[in-house]
Design a protein around this motif. Sequence first.
Motif, PDB file in Angstrom:
ATOM      1  N   PHE A  88      58.214  13.885  13.573  1.00 14.48           N
ATOM      2  CA  PHE A  88      58.483  13.990  15.136  1.00 14.48           C
ATOM      3  C   PHE A  88      59.296  15.317  15.495  1.00 14.48           C
ATOM      4  CE2 PHE A  88      61.080  10.564  13.410  1.00 14.48           C
ATOM      5  CZ  PHE A  88      62.352  11.147  14.000  1.00 14.48           C
ATOM      6  N   THR A  89      59.325  15.939  16.699  1.00 11.57           N
ATOM      7  CA  THR A  89      60.373  16.767  16.846  1.00 11.57           C
ATOM      8  C   THR A  89      61.364  16.175  17.399  1.00 11.57           C
ATOM      9  OG1 THR A  89      59.273  17.379  18.977  1.00 11.57           O
ATOM     10  CG2 THR A  89      58.275  18.553  17.187  1.00 11.57           C
ATOM     11  N   ASP A  90      62.430  17.005  17.734  1.00 12.26           N
ATOM     12  CA  ASP A  90      63.943  16.714  18.338  1.00 12.26           C
ATOM     13  C   ASP A  90      63.247  16.496  19.818  1.00 12.26           C
ATOM     14  OD1 ASP A  90      65.077  17.038  16.197  1.00 12.26           O
ATOM     15  OD2 ASP A  90      65.748  18.871  16.639  1.00 12.26           O
ATOM     16  N   GLY A  91      62.113  17.154  20.642  1.00 11.23           N
ATOM     17  CA  GLY A  91      61.913  16.842  21.737  1.00 11.23           C
ATOM     18  C   GLY A  91      61.196  15.725  22.029  1.00 11.23           C
ATOM     19  N   ASP A  92      60.306  15.254  20.995  1.00  8.18           N
ATOM     20  CA  ASP A  92      59.619  14.054  21.193  1.00  8.18           C
ATOM     21  C   ASP A  92      60.566  13.021  21.129  1.00  8.18           C
ATOM     22  OD1 ASP A  92      57.172  15.178  21.127  1.00  8.18           O
ATOM     23  OD2 ASP A  92      56.794  15.090  18.854  1.00  8.18           O
TER      24      ASP A  92
END
Length: 411
Positions: A88-92
């Motif tokens: 997953f991304t930091d934004g997710d």
Amino acid sequence: MAFNELIKNFANIRDYMREFYVYGFKSREDFTSKSLRSYDDSRRRIESWLSDHMSFSFTPDGKNVFISVDSRSCGSNPLFKAWKSRSFTDGDIALHFILMDILSEDKELTLKEILEEADTYNGMFEEGRVFDISTVRKKLNEYVDLGIVISRKEGRNTYYKRGKEYELPAREVLRFFSEISPCGVLGSFIEDKYDRSHKGIEDTLSFKHHYITSTIDSEILYTILDAMGDKCEVDITSVNHRRQETFTDTIIPLKLKMSAQSGRQYIMCFSIKSEKMVAYRVDYIVDAAKGEAVSYYDEVKCKFASMEEHIWGVSIPHAMEHVMFEICYGKYEEYIRDRLIREKRCGTVTLVREGVLRFEADVYDSTELVPWIRTFIGRITALEFSNKGVERRFREDLLRMYEMYSEEEAK
């Protein structure tokens, strides 16, 4: 580039785990579909999850790696770890917790109101983080589909609130469901909410026959079961291992069957392409997509129900075949009688005379009964198949067995 244990596409990992660690006993040199670097990265990921359950063997062709699990000492399916390694991304992850915090007070908010509150969280990040309206809307709609968030339309506005929270089932119930049910990994995710510091649950349950590899196909199976519940068709891509090729089909899923002997899972379905009932092994299906609702689903299921009375396993040829055999048992061997009655499935059992029972069945494929009938060898007094080819092979196998053991006794 640094090695990353997390994965984006589980399909690739599923292929590696199945081909190299479950079925194949292959070596690195046997891998030809992608680069050896891809194989090495996947191997390291899998070994990081399953380091306690990896075994090795050395052959003239090289080092082979495989999974080795002792169900007596392993109370939980180790392959569940693969499902918990999604990248997953930091934004997710930031957006997830922001949305859950905003909706935590059981209040309904519009998309605009949620965006305004989300902006107030910017001060919590070292670098400013702004989420556009499209990203937030997609995430909310994703959560609505998952049941995490509930939406309600009122005029031109859509209101969102957190879904209902449920009390967790007993941990023993979750563990039992996780280990024996299709898509059991869902129970494992829920069990993760319990405090892992309390040990002992692993000692509560143990399994004599623990079929752990079916969890690899949970995503495929979930898609099929979801379509079955909504009476929809499914577009599948399956592998024919004999011909080493893939093919596609559109099916109407009707029933899931699991083998108590091997743990294999089969989808009993109606093939729209070939217009007949078929059975597909779930672990041979590499892709599945839910399709449109089928208006005549109940008619197809009713037809399958009438055919199921003559299906011993999963094979559905066209011609009906008759099977009959008789067995004998002694005065204190009622357990033989009880076993035959318990395992007769679609057959019938009648008492010929004291100590002699007759089993009869009309099935679509009599070869499926042969392994079961063999377990009564030594007690069979009469045997007859309408398919004489099957009967001939059965008797020839017996003769070869007698010859083999006679030669050993002579030595």
